[in-house]
Design a protein around this motif. Sequence first.
Motif, mmCIF file in Angstrom:
data_model
loop_
_atom_site.group_PDB
_atom_site.id
_atom_site.type_symbol
_atom_site.label_atom_id
_atom_site.label_comp_id
_atom_site.label_asym_id
_atom_site.label_seq_id
_atom_site.Cartn_x
_atom_site.Cartn_y
_atom_site.Cartn_z
ATOM 1 N N THR A 154 -2.302 25.835 -88.657
ATOM 2 C CA THR A 154 -1.354 26.832 -88.169
ATOM 3 C C THR A 154 0.074 26.304 -88.337
ATOM 4 O OG1 THR A 154 -1.060 28.455 -86.419
ATOM 5 C CG2 THR A 154 -1.186 26.216 -85.719
ATOM 6 N N ILE A 155 0.984 27.162 -88.795
ATOM 7 C CA ILE A 155 2.373 26.703 -88.997
ATOM 8 C C ILE A 155 3.316 27.387 -88.009
ATOM 9 C CG2 ILE A 155 1.955 26.188 -91.417
ATOM 10 C CD1 ILE A 155 3.677 28.704 -92.071
ATOM 11 N N MET A 156 2.864 28.452 -87.405
ATOM 12 C CA MET A 156 3.700 29.175 -86.449
ATOM 13 C C MET A 156 2.801 30.069 -85.608
ATOM 14 S SD MET A 156 5.229 31.597 -89.397
ATOM 15 C CE MET A 156 6.591 32.233 -88.469
ATOM 16 N N LYS A 157 3.326 30.527 -84.513
ATOM 17 C CA LYS A 157 2.539 31.486 -83.745
ATOM 18 C C LYS A 157 3.443 32.607 -83.251
ATOM 19 C CE LYS A 157 2.842 29.585 -79.185
ATOM 20 N NZ LYS A 157 2.138 29.227 -77.980
ATOM 21 N N GLY A 158 2.823 33.682 -82.847
ATOM 22 C CA GLY A 158 3.577 34.826 -82.342
ATOM 23 C C GLY A 158 4.218 35.622 -83.462
ATOM 24 N N GLU A 175 7.839 34.726 -81.963
ATOM 25 C CA GLU A 175 7.596 33.817 -83.089
ATOM 26 C C GLU A 175 8.145 32.408 -82.808
ATOM 27 O OE1 GLU A 175 8.101 35.821 -86.985
ATOM 28 O OE2 GLU A 175 9.677 34.321 -87.170
ATOM 29 N N ILE A 176 7.276 31.403 -82.958
ATOM 30 C CA ILE A 176 7.714 30.008 -82.824
ATOM 31 C C ILE A 176 7.134 29.220 -83.993
ATOM 32 C CG2 ILE A 176 7.642 27.920 -81.401
ATOM 33 C CD1 ILE A 176 7.042 29.778 -79.015
ATOM 34 N N SER A 177 7.997 28.543 -84.743
ATOM 35 C CA SER A 177 7.520 27.727 -85.871
ATOM 36 C C SER A 177 7.255 26.310 -85.394
ATOM 37 C CB SER A 177 8.570 27.679 -86.978
ATOM 38 O OG SER A 177 8.734 28.947 -87.546
ATOM 39 N N ARG A 178 6.305 25.690 -86.057
ATOM 40 C CA ARG A 178 5.922 24.328 -85.706
ATOM 41 C C ARG A 178 6.709 23.348 -86.590
ATOM 42 N NH1 ARG A 178 -0.143 22.487 -87.044
ATOM 43 N NH2 ARG A 178 -0.098 20.517 -85.932
ATOM 44 N N PRO A 179 7.130 22.199 -86.069
ATOM 45 C CA PRO A 179 7.870 21.261 -86.929
ATOM 46 C C PRO A 179 7.065 20.900 -88.179
ATOM 47 C CG PRO A 179 7.919 20.539 -84.637
ATOM 48 C CD PRO A 179 6.969 21.692 -84.702
ATOM 49 N N SER A 180 7.746 20.853 -89.330
ATOM 50 C CA SER A 180 7.011 20.632 -90.579
ATOM 51 C C SER A 180 6.367 19.252 -90.604
ATOM 52 C CB SER A 180 7.914 20.841 -91.792
ATOM 53 O OG SER A 180 9.004 19.968 -91.718
ATOM 54 N N ARG A 209 10.478 28.743 -90.143
ATOM 55 C CA ARG A 209 11.729 27.969 -90.162
ATOM 56 C C ARG A 209 11.523 26.738 -89.286
ATOM 57 N NH1 ARG A 209 16.183 28.454 -93.458
ATOM 58 N NH2 ARG A 209 15.738 30.668 -93.549
ATOM 59 N N ASP A 210 11.567 25.548 -89.886
ATOM 60 C CA ASP A 210 11.393 24.318 -89.096
ATOM 61 C C ASP A 210 12.437 24.274 -87.980
ATOM 62 O OD1 ASP A 210 11.960 21.525 -88.296
ATOM 63 O OD2 ASP A 210 10.334 21.092 -89.694
ATOM 64 N N PRO A 211 11.989 24.117 -86.708
ATOM 65 C CA PRO A 211 12.951 24.174 -85.602
ATOM 66 C C PRO A 211 13.969 23.033 -85.628
ATOM 67 C CG PRO A 211 10.742 23.574 -84.808
ATOM 68 C CD PRO A 211 10.597 23.916 -86.253
ATOM 69 N N GLY A 212 13.647 21.922 -86.298
ATOM 70 C CA GLY A 212 14.589 20.804 -86.341
ATOM 71 C C GLY A 212 15.433 20.813 -87.608
ATOM 72 N N THR A 213 14.762 20.843 -88.746
ATOM 73 C CA THR A 213 15.474 20.656 -90.023
ATOM 74 C C THR A 213 15.955 21.969 -90.634
ATOM 75 O OG1 THR A 213 13.445 20.906 -91.293
ATOM 76 C CG2 THR A 213 13.984 18.678 -90.526
ATOM 77 N N GLY A 214 15.402 23.077 -90.181
ATOM 78 C CA GLY A 214 15.772 24.360 -90.771
ATOM 79 C C GLY A 214 15.056 24.638 -92.084
#
Length: 440
Positions: A154-158, A175-180, A209-214
């Motif tokens: 899974t890479i994101m949820k919602g 929607e929440i993305s998981r750090p890559s 969209r990676d929450p840290g690096t974008g």
Amino acid sequence: MEETGKVFIKTFGCQMNVYDSEKIMACLDDRYIEAASADEADLILLNTCSVRGKAEHKVFSMIGRLKPLKDLNPDLIIGVGGCVAQQEGQGILDRSPLVDLVFGTHNIDDLPDLLDERISKGRRVCRIREESDKVTSAQVPSHAVISKPTRLVTIMKGCDNFCAYCIVPYVRGREISRPSVEIINEAESLVENGALEITLLGQNVNSYRDPGTGDDFIDLLEKVDSIHGLLRLRFVTSHPKDFSMELINAMASLETVCEHIHLPVQAASNKVLEGMRRGYTSDEYQSKVAALRGVIPDVELTTDIIVGFPGEKRSDFDMTISFLSEMRYQNAFSFRFSPRPGTAAAQLEDDVPESVKRGWLPELQHLQNKITARKHEDLVGREVEVLVESTGKKENGFLEGRTRNNFIIHFPGGEDMIGSLINVKVNRSRKIHLEGEVVK
Ligand code: SF4
């Protein structure tokens, strides 16, 4: 903690739920092993889905069917998780005395606690968290599934899209993305443990969209593609409005990315698409598909279609029928519209009579079956490269594999071939799969 028993998980719905069931298994790994059937289990968990109509009905009738097992074994624990649990919560315990615990879509990590509460304190428990800001992984369990050649990550949820008919944003959250870095670590660990194919999962992977690096979804695809030992990479689901030329080019250039995409169109009438709040027109959809086929000629598409959306007329439905013939999907998952409580479409008058929906759906499915059959017949006599995924579910001595562009093929072979890439000659076309023989 010591292993205490066997768990049977019944998974309803989409691949996200399949992934969640793996996550459940990973959470319980130090105390339960997987049971082959419900009859031999000490713990039965129903991982439910509420996307389609009558979901609650299906869950309660399944619970009812478990009564004889509970009568035989009063210590049997029955739990309900997933989207119906998230929606109904305590109502499930109130309605069915057979259920011991209920857990929401954000509460999988709480399962060991809930079980302790049930076992040591004898209390029936319900835990539903409204939102979680984390996307957790399904760590590789230490047994059973580690050598599976195909795995989900899974890479994101919602979802933030709020399509008018859809319950997902309400039961899965925003929607929440998981750090890559976490995604890559999980994918690498799966490949080290025998996975050859990975499917990246999200309700709308294109908006990752990676929450840290974008980093965006294409950056992520490039990173996963470069994992040593990975042969095939898939992703699901792509929203047509966000399906870009950049992604099409990435699909064409990245070696592991397979020549298949699931691109849910839902309807072809722009009036209906607007009512559904899908954010694209059928022309826009069509030109993206033309661009995709332009750069990847053997790409196959699958789709989802809803018939009988409020306000849909026969003339709208006819557009979907013609669209199907033009698009020539490999497969279409089609459903009758039914209002999901709390969604925008539930406020609309459900004005297409059930009898009409019941007439339209088989008409559409009949056409799609013909298109699928034609595609299958075109492959008869040809040799295709197949990743052997599992033993055939129905026929003894048969294996099941898949081509890069998503054709399923059954052929005789031994279990030692699971996890290998082989060439198969297609001998026969079936309704949903092909049959063939291994080319020596
Ligand atoms: S994109 Fe639309 S249909 Fe898909 S999960 Fe989000 S709201 Fe539901």
